[in-house]
Design a protein around this motif. Structure first.
Motif, PDB file in Angstrom:
ATOM      1  N   GLU A  74      33.920  38.043  37.224  1.00 51.98           N
ATOM      2  CA  GLU A  74      34.638  37.351  38.297  1.00 51.98           C
ATOM      3  C   GLU A  74      34.082  35.948  38.545  1.00 51.98           C
ATOM      4  O   GLU A  74      34.832  35.029  38.877  1.00 51.98           O
ATOM      5  CB  GLU A  74      34.651  38.179  39.588  1.00 51.98           C
ATOM      6  N   SER A  77      35.618  33.631  36.095  1.00 49.88           N
ATOM      7  CA  SER A  77      36.973  33.286  36.529  1.00 49.88           C
ATOM      8  C   SER A  77      36.932  32.236  37.634  1.00 49.88           C
ATOM      9  O   SER A  77      37.678  31.251  37.612  1.00 49.88           O
ATOM     10  CB  SER A  77      37.679  34.548  37.012  1.00 49.88           C
ATOM     11  N   ARG A  78      36.040  32.446  38.590  1.00 48.73           N
ATOM     12  CA  ARG A  78      35.967  31.517  39.721  1.00 48.73           C
ATOM     13  C   ARG A  78      35.447  30.148  39.293  1.00 48.73           C
ATOM     14  O   ARG A  78      35.702  29.138  39.949  1.00 48.73           O
ATOM     15  CB  ARG A  78      35.043  32.104  40.802  1.00 48.73           C
ATOM     16  N   PHE A  99      48.254  40.830  44.558  1.00 48.84           N
ATOM     17  CA  PHE A  99      47.250  40.559  43.530  1.00 48.84           C
ATOM     18  C   PHE A  99      46.863  39.079  43.547  1.00 48.84           C
ATOM     19  O   PHE A  99      45.686  38.710  43.636  1.00 48.84           O
ATOM     20  CB  PHE A  99      47.852  40.983  42.183  1.00 48.84           C
ATOM     21  N   GLU A 106      39.917  34.873  46.965  1.00 54.07           N
ATOM     22  CA  GLU A 106      38.537  35.098  46.511  1.00 54.07           C
ATOM     23  C   GLU A 106      38.007  33.859  45.791  1.00 54.07           C
ATOM     24  O   GLU A 106      36.839  33.509  45.897  1.00 54.07           O
ATOM     25  CB  GLU A 106      38.435  36.353  45.633  1.00 54.07           C
ATOM     26  N   GLN A 107      38.884  33.207  45.046  1.00 55.63           N
ATOM     27  CA  GLN A 107      38.475  31.975  44.355  1.00 55.63           C
ATOM     28  C   GLN A 107      38.162  30.869  45.370  1.00 55.63           C
ATOM     29  O   GLN A 107      37.206  30.124  45.218  1.00 55.63           O
ATOM     30  CB  GLN A 107      39.589  31.519  43.407  1.00 55.63           C
TER      31      GLN A 107
ATOM     32  N   LEU B 413      41.693  42.640  36.879  1.00 56.89           N
ATOM     33  CA  LEU B 413      41.595  42.092  38.241  1.00 56.89           C
ATOM     34  C   LEU B 413      40.391  41.160  38.373  1.00 56.89           C
ATOM     35  O   LEU B 413      40.471  40.090  38.982  1.00 56.89           O
ATOM     36  CB  LEU B 413      41.480  43.222  39.268  1.00 56.89           C
ATOM     37  N   ARG B 414      39.279  41.579  37.795  1.00 57.61           N
ATOM     38  CA  ARG B 414      38.063  40.752  37.898  1.00 57.61           C
ATOM     39  C   ARG B 414      38.238  39.441  37.146  1.00 57.61           C
ATOM     40  O   ARG B 414      37.721  38.413  37.547  1.00 57.61           O
ATOM     41  CB  ARG B 414      36.849  41.514  37.344  1.00 57.61           C
ATOM     42  N   GLY B 417      39.254  36.680  39.132  1.00 57.36           N
ATOM     43  CA  GLY B 417      38.346  36.192  40.172  1.00 57.36           C
ATOM     44  C   GLY B 417      38.112  37.155  41.322  1.00 57.36           C
ATOM     45  O   GLY B 417      37.407  36.841  42.271  1.00 57.36           O
ATOM     46  N   ILE B 418      38.715  38.341  41.219  1.00 55.46           N
ATOM     47  CA  ILE B 418      38.533  39.322  42.292  1.00 55.46           C
ATOM     48  C   ILE B 418      37.222  40.070  42.058  1.00 55.46           C
ATOM     49  O   ILE B 418      36.980  40.587  40.961  1.00 55.46           O
ATOM     50  CB  ILE B 418      39.734  40.288  42.335  1.00 55.46           C
ATOM     51  N   GLY B 419      36.372  40.093  43.056  1.00 59.38           N
ATOM     52  CA  GLY B 419      35.058  40.724  42.928  1.00 59.38           C
ATOM     53  C   GLY B 419      35.181  42.201  42.592  1.00 59.38           C
ATOM     54  O   GLY B 419      36.187  42.834  42.883  1.00 59.38           O
TER      55      GLY B 419
END
Lengths: 250, 486
Positions: A74, A77-78, A99, A106-107, B413-414, B417-419
Motif C-alpha cells: 500500500e 501505491s501511495r 472502493f 487513504e492516499q 485493494l492494497r 493504496g488501501i491499508g
C-alpha cells in the motif's frame, strides 16, 4: 530517475523467474516490455508492486531514490506506483465507488490531506468515466463482478485516471480487447501522459503500440532483458516474430 | 458439594432456597427433582389441555434427557461444559434487578412496538397483554394462557415436536412465560414488533422461555427478536419459539443474538407455513459463548416461500451451530437458505442444512448455501448441506465453501493504496453484505451494518451499559419492573 532496477533476481516456490533484470525509467517516458509468454513479464510487474508470493533473491529496485523493498504494497501505491492487472480480481459486495473513495482518501491521508468532499469525489468520478467511456451505472456495481473483459480493462484505466500515479505499470492491458476497447484504453493512457509521470506497458503484441507510442522497447526473454531499442524494435518483432530473438539468444 | 465462591451481592435469591437452584451439574434427575418441587408454581396457569401437554413432555424428557455428543445431530456441539455449571432457576419473576434504561438501546430511528423480557420473563409497566385496536394481541404468554386459552391451546406445542428432542421436551414441561403475539386474519401490523430478551442476573442463571407467534390469514408482521446479555455472568437459555403462518400471511423475522462468552443459548424456532405463506427469516449472531439455533420450517400448504438467511461473526472460543431443517411436504414451495460465517481465533461454526422433499412435493425449489471464512488456523467450520429428495420434478441445489480471505482480492485493494487492515475489513464486510442486504427494514439494515463494522473491528462486545453500542439511543425506553403485574 524515477525507477532503477539493477540485477533483479526473483523466484517463486524456489523456481527462479527473473534472472538479472536491469531497467531504468525516467519521468515522462513510456517503456514497452515485450516478449513471449512465460518469460517473466508479469513477474516483473508483480515484484515492483510488491506481491508477496515472489522472493527477491538478488538485486535492487530504487524508486524516487528509495529502496522499494522497504515499502509495503500500500505504501508503494501511495508513493505513486499503479499496477494495471492482467486479470483484474472480482470483489463481490464492494462497489467501485466505495472502493475508489476508500483508496483516494487513504492516499490523501498519506499525503496529509483531508478526505475529498463527497461532491468533489463524485464530480471527479464523472469526469474520469467519460475518459474511458464506461457506463455511468457501472461504478455502482461490485468491483469487476460480471464485467466483460473489455469492461474490466477499462475499469483498470478508470482507476488509474482517478489515482493519477507517477509510475503506471500496465500488465497486458490489451489482451482480450477488441479494437474499440483497445482504442479507448490507449486514449486513456495518452490523455494521462505528462512530463512528470511514466508508463511501463507490458504487452505480447505490437498492436497496442500503434496507439501508445513508446519511447523505448525492451524484449524480455528467459528472465532477462535481451534486447532494448526504440519503437522500431516493436515493428521488427512483429515482422520477424519472437523466434528470431530466441534463435539469436540461444 | 461446594457452592460457588462468587460475590453474592445484588438481589440474588436466597441461597438456601434449594428449590430454585440446580444442585449440582445439570442432569436429568436434577431437573426432574426441580420440577417436582416447583410443580405448583410451574403449572399455576395451566388449563387441562396444557397440563396434559406438560405431562407428556415431562415423560419425553425423562426418556430422552439432555443431548450428548454421541447423538449424530450433536456430534459437533458439546454441551458438557455448559451443563457442568450450577445455575439459579427462577420459578417466579426476579424482582429488584435494576431495569431502568435497560432497553434504551433499541435500534435508532426504528419505530417499533417493544416487548421486553428480562431473564425470560415478560415485563411491562402495567399491562401484561397489549390489545391493539386492530385486533393484534401481544405480551405475556402466561397471561395469554389465562385470557385466551382457546388460541393458546390450539397452537402451543403443536409445531415444536418434543417426542424426539430432549431440550424441547424440557422447555415444554417447564415453560411458564414468554412472548405471545397474535395477528388476526387480514391484519397488517403497522410497525415492526421488537422482542428483546435481556439476561441480567447476579449469578449464573438457567432460563426457559416459550414464545408463540400466530399470524392469521392474509396478515403481515415484522418481528425483530433480540437475545442480549448485560453482564458477564453465565447463563443457559433453552428457548422455544413456535410460529404459525396461516394462508397467505407474511412474516419478516429477525433473530439478533449478542450474548456474553459465558452464555449458552439453545434457540429452537419452529415455523409452520400454510398455503402461500411467505417467510423471510434472518439469523444474525454477533456474539455468544455457545449458540445453537435449531430452525425448522414445515410447509403444510402449497406454494409457500421461506427465505432463511444467516450471518455469524465469532471469535475467541465462541461456538455457533445452525441446524436448519426444511420439510417440503407440499408441492410448489420454495426454500432458499444462505448462511455465511466469519470465524476468528479459536471459534467454531457448524452448519447442518437438511432439506427433505417428500414424494408429493413436486415443483419444489430448494437452495442451500453455506460459506465460511476462517481467519486463523485454529478456527473451525463444519458444514453439511444435505438434500433428501423423493419427488422427481424438483429444482434443488446446494453449495458449501470454507476458506481463507481471498489473498488476490486483498492484494488488489492494497495495490490501490488501501491499508491492509482496511482492506481486510472491506473484504469481510463485503462477504457479510450479501446477507445484510436481505434485511428488509432500512433502519434495521443500517443499524446491523454499523454493528457488523464494529464487530469486525473488535469494538462490539457485550457491555455493562449497552449491548448494541448504538451511537444515538434516540428512543430510550424505560421499564419499571413491577412484579405484581407480571
Amino acid at each position: 530517475m524515477l525507477l532503477s532496477i539493477k540485477n533483479l533476481h526473483a523466484s517463486i516456490n524456489g523456481k527462479e523467474i527473473l534472472k538479472g533484470i536491469n531497467l531504468e525509467v525516467n519521468e515522462g517516458e513510456v517503456h514497452a516490455i515485450m516478449g513471449p509468454n512465460g518469460t517473466g513479464k508479469s513477474t516483473l510487474a508483480s515484484v515492483i508492486a510488491g506481491r508477496e508470493v515472489f522472493d527477491v533473491t538478488e538485486g535492487e529496485i530504487k524508486y524516487k531514490g528509495k529502496n522499494l523493498f522497504k515499502l509495503s504494497v500500500e505504501e508503494r501505491s501511495r508513493e505513486g506506483i499503479f499496477l494495471g492487472f492482467q486479470y483484474p480480481v472480482e470483489i463481490p459486495g464492494v462497489s467501485i465507488t466505495n472502493f475508489m473513495r476508500t483508496a483516494v482518501n487513504e492516499q490523501r491521508k498519506y499525503r496529509g490531506l483531508d478526505p475529498l468532499p463527497a461532491g468533489e469525489f463524485l464530480k471527479m468520478m464523472e469526469e474520469k468515466k467519460k475518459l474511458v467511456e464506461i457506463q455511468s451505472n457501472l461504478t455502482n456495481r461490485s468491483v469487476n463482478e460480471g464485467f466483460s473483459g473489455g469492461e474490466k480493462k477499462k475499469n483498470e484505466i478508470f482507476q488509474m485516471a482517478i489515482l493519477q500515479p507517477t509510475l503506471a505499470i500496465l500488465d497486458e492491458t490489451d489482451s482480450g480487447l477488441d479494437i474499440d476497447a483497445l482504442r479507448i484504453v490507449a486514449n486513456g493512457v495518452n490523455t494521462l501522459r505528462t512530463k512528470e509521470n511514466a508508463f511501463v506497458v507490458i504487452t505480447h503484441y505490437q498492436r497496442l503500440l500503434d496507439y501508445i507510442v513508446p519511447d523505448y522497447v525492451h524484449v524480455l526473454f528467459e528472465g532477462k532483458i535481451v534486447k532494448s531499442g526504440f519503437k522500431e524494435l516493436a515493428i521488427e518483432l512483429e515482422e520477424k516474430g519472437y523466434d528470431w530473438i530466441k534463435k539469436e539468444f540461444e | 458439594m461446594s457452592w460457588r465462591k462468587k460475590d453474592m451481592t445484588g438481589s440474588r435469591k436466597n441461597l438456601n432456597d434449594m428449590q430454585s437452584i440446580t444442585k449440582d451439574r445439570i442432569s436429568k434427575e436434577g431437573m426432574m427433582y426441580l420440577f417436582e418441587k416447583n410443580f405448583g408454581r410451574i403449572c399455576q396457569n395451566d388449563t387441562k389441555p396444557i397440563s396434559e401437554i406438560r405431562g407428556k413432555a415431562l415423560s419425553s424428557f425423562r426418556e430422552l434427557g439432555f443431548p450428548n455428543k454421541r447423538m449424530e445431530e450433536w456430534k459437533n456441539t458439546d454441551l458438557t461444559e455448559s451443563l457442568g455449571k450450577i445455575y439459579d432457576y427462577n420459578f417466579d419473576p426476579v424482582s429488584g434487578v435494576a431495569g431502568k434504561n435497560i432497553f434504551q438501546c433499541n435500534i435508532p430511528h426504528l419505530d417499533t412496538a417493544v416487548i421486553g423480557q428480562l431473564n425470560g420473563w415478560y415485563i411491562s409497566k402495567d399491562v401484561p397483554l397489549i390489545e391493539l385496536g386492530n385486533g393484534i394481541i401481544m405480551g405475556s404468554l402466561a397471561e395469554a394462557m389465562v385470557r385466551y386459552p382457546a388460541i393458546v391451546e390450539k397452537h402451543l406445542a403443536k409445531y415444536a415436536a418434543f417426542g424426539n428432542n430432549g431440550l424441547t421436551a424440557l422447555n415444554t414441561a417447564f415453560a411458564q412465560d414468554g412472548v405471545f403475539i397474535y395477528v388476526p386474519d387480514n391484519v397488517q401490523s403497522p410497525k415492526p414488533v421488537q422482542m428483546i430478551n435481556v439476561i441480567q442476573y447476579t449469578t449464573d442463571i438457567f432460563l426457559q422461555s416459550r414464545n408463540l407467534i400466530i399470524l392469521g390469514k392474509n396478515s403481515r408482521l415484522s418481528l425483530v427478536h433480540c437475545d442480549d446479555s448485560y453482564n458477564h455472568e453465565g447463563s443457559f437459555s433453552n428457548i422455544v419459539t413456535e410460529v404459525f403462518l396461516d394462508e397467505n400471511s407474511f412474516l419478516d423475522h429477525y433473530k439478533l443474538q449478542n450474548l456474553n462468552n459465558n452464555s449458552t443459548l439453545i434457540s429452537t424456532t419452529v415455523m409452520q407455513l400454510e398455503k402461500a405463506a411467505h417467510l423471510d427469516s434472518h439469523f444474525l449472531s454477533m456474539n455468544g459463548g455457545l449458540i445453537r439455533n435449531n430452525t425448522r420450517i414445515d410447509f403444510q400448504g402449497n406454494d409457500g416461500v421461506a427465505n432463511v438467511y444467516g450471518l455469524y461473526l465469532m471469535d475467541r472460543k465462541q461456538h455457533i451451530d445452525n441446524q436448519v431443517f426444511v420439510d417440503h411436504a407440499k408441492p410448489g414451495c420454495t426454500s432458499n437458505e444462505i448462511f455465511k460465517g466469519i470465524l476468528d481465533e479459536n471459534s467454531s461454526g457448524v452448519f447442518n442444512g437438511h432439506v427433505l422433499v417428500r414424494k408429493d412435493a413436486q415443483k419444489t425449489n430448494a437452495y442451500q448455501s453455506n460459506r465460511n471464512i476462517l481467519l486463523t488456523d485454529t478456527a473451525k467450520a463444519n458444514s453439511k448441506p444435505f438434500l433428501e429428495i423423493y419427488a422427481d420434478d424438483v429444482k434443488c441445489s446446494h453449495g458449501s465453501t470454507t476458506g481463507q480471505l481471498d489473498s488476490e482480492a486483498l492484494f488488489y485493494l492494497r495495490q490501490r493504496g488501501i491499508g491492509e487492515d482496511s482492506a481486510r475489513m472491506l473484504l469481510l464486510y463485503a462477504f457479510a453484505a450479501e446477507v445484510v442486504s436481505k434485511i428488509n427494514i432500512p433502519q434495521l439494515r443500517n443499524s446491523i451494518e454499523d454493528m457488523i463494522k464494529k464487530r469486525l473491528q473488535g469494538e462490539l462486545q457485550i457491555c455493562e451499559q449497552c449491548v448494541l453500542h448504538c451511537t444515538t439511543p434516540e428512543h430510550p425506553i424505560e421499564f419499571n419492573i413491577d412484579v405484581s403485574k407480571i
